[in-house]
Design a protein around this motif. Structure first.
Motif: not given
Length: 486
Positions: A34-35, A162-165, A168-172
């Motif tokens: 979802i994130t 890149a912004l979406a990644g 998402w990596r921050s949420a991961l």
């Protein structure tokens, strides 16, 4: 012979951790999905706002010169897209008739023209690269004739992805840190919560062999108290079982010691006798004692087999109790004749089949063990023959009320007083007023075999209030209860 492998043990702590962490991991994976979707939407929204802002800046710089629109690209419009990513920006300004005023002529038009002062976002391709584009309809009010210009601005998707990644990596990393912390806290909490189980194990291991005292359950958690109570109940039942076996072994040893001692005395006496008639009499007495001991051993074995069969109901199968009863009566007919006792057989029923002699032979079908039911009938008949005086009568009767098969053995002997009818089922119990060569195991074996077949045993008065009637009630087998021929 190959060594057998010990079964693989599983850890309760690991199972609890797995059942707790697995749903959390699934929820974390769902949250990450979802994130990621929200991150792409957020990055797309940011890019669309930048594209629309650049399109509006270009529209604000439109001037009318000599009656024709003049478009100048402001530097601020391109500075909006400044980023460390190698994104390409494309733009185009056209009139309503499609005449190009500024920008890249190969930039594709929108799928549908926007309304005045409205914007349309669309995905397309430019120079074999995927781009996100906006088409903005800019009215030019200062023109002599009201006109509308179409402003298009497009950007490649490197920065957006890149912004979406990054989002998402921050949420991961946040989810991984959260799961790691939860796993550590769960491990500590479960280890602390399982300490009562470890203490209970230590209490059981610290007991001396043979100690069967109750386990303390007052300070145990609610979930472990039933386990401790069940172990205490099992220990009590085991103590009762072992005590019964110990008493049985002691009683058997005592009962066997007496005939063996008498037999030894009789044989010694026979060996010392020089008078042949006296020696023969001593040998006959020794033979009688040996027969009594042999019967005692046989009954002990029968009792042990009945006890073992109580825990093995899978060994039972449908059989005809009437046939078993007839075989027992034929075997004991000679003994009844020697004792001058009338041994009879009666069968009552409704449906049956033709017997070998052409007469109607009733079937009394039950689920049981042929050997044990043979022993049950033999003990009932033998017990009645031993306690019935000469000239008496012993009758074996079979009846079939709905859903049951009743086996009755009645005699007109001395009977058993009602106050002692429960005690006669105890091992080696014998009535003081009855003189017989029995060993006190007959009715105990009968009850044990009946319980192995889930049947009941009742004692009552014999015919005309004299003697004894023993009734064993069996459940009819499934085929007999349904009326299906065997």
């Amino acid at each position: 012979m190959a060594p057998t492998e010990s079964p693989r043990r599983t850890s309760l702590l690991r199972q609890l951790m797995g059942w707790l962490l697995l749903p959390l991991a699934l929820l974390a994976a769902l949250d990450l999905w979802i994130t990621y979707r929200d991150a792409r939407q957020t990055a797309t929204l940011v890019q669309q706002r930048m594209l629309l802002g650049a399109a509006r800046m270009i529209g604000q710089q439109i001037e009318i010169q000599d009656g024709q629109p003049n478009v100048v690209l402001p530097p601020a419009a391109l500075e909006l897209f400044a980023s460390p990513y190698a994104d390409r920006v494309y733009y185009r300004v056209t009139q309503a008739n499609g005449e190009l005023l500024l920008g890249y002529p190969e930039l594709p038009p929108p799928p549908q023209p926007p309304a005045p002062d409205e914007a349309v976002y669309f995905d397309t391709w430019q120079n074999q690269q995927a781009v996100q584009a906006v088409a903005f309809s800019q009215p030019v009010l200062s023109a002599p004739a009201q006109t509308t210009l179409l402003i298009e601005v497009a950007q490649t998707l490197v920065g957006r992805d890149a912004l979406a990644g990054e989002i998402w990596r921050s949420a991961l990393w946040r989810e991984l840190g959260l799961l790691t912390g939860v796993a550590l806290l769960l491990g500590l909490g479960l280890r602390r919560g399982l300490r009562p189980v470890t203490r209970l194990r230590d209490q059981v291991l610290a007991r001396q062999p043979g100690t069967l005292e109750p386990l303390p359950s007052r300070h145990l958690p609610t979930e472990l108290a039933p386990l401790a109570d069940a172990m205490t109940d099992y220990a009590a039942r085991l103590d009762h079982h072992m005590s019964a076996h110990s008493r049985f072994i002691a009683d058997a040893a005592h009962q066997l010691r007496t005939p063996l001692t008498v037999l030894n005395t009789q044989l010694v006496f026979a060996l010392r006798q020089s008078d042949e008639p006296a020696r023969q009499e001593a040998l006959r007495a020794a033979q009688t004692t040996l027969q009594h001991g042999t019967r005692l051993v046989q009954q002990l074995l029968s009792f042990s087999a009945a006890e073992a069969n109580r825990s093995r109901p899978d060994t039972l199968s449908p059989l005809d109790l009437g046939q078993t009863a007839r075989e027992v009566l034929e075997r004991l007919a000679l003994l009844a004749a020697q004792r001058e006792i009338d041994l009879g057989f009666e069968a009552e029923g409704q449906d049956g089949h033709e017997g070998p002699d052409g007469r109607q032979a009733e079937r009394f079908e039950v689920t049981g063990s042929a050997h044990l039911l043979h022993e049950l009938c033999a003990n009932l008949i033998d017990n009645a023959l031993r306690y019935t005086p000469p000239g008496g009568a012993v009758t074996l009767r079979l009846r079939r009320p709905p859903g049951q098969v009743l086996l009755e053995v009645e005699d007109n002997g001395p009977g058993i007083p009602p106050a002692l009818r429960e005690r006669v089922f105890e091992r080696f119990f014998r009535l003081d007023n009855q003189q017989s060569d029995g060993c006190g195991l007959g009715l105990a074996i009968v009850r044990e075999i009946a319980q192995a077949h889930r049947a009941s045993v009742q004692l009552g008065d014999g015919p005309q209030g004299r003697g004894l009637r023993v009734t064993v009630a069996f459940a009819a087998s499934a085929t007999a209860a349904a009326g299906t021929p065997a």
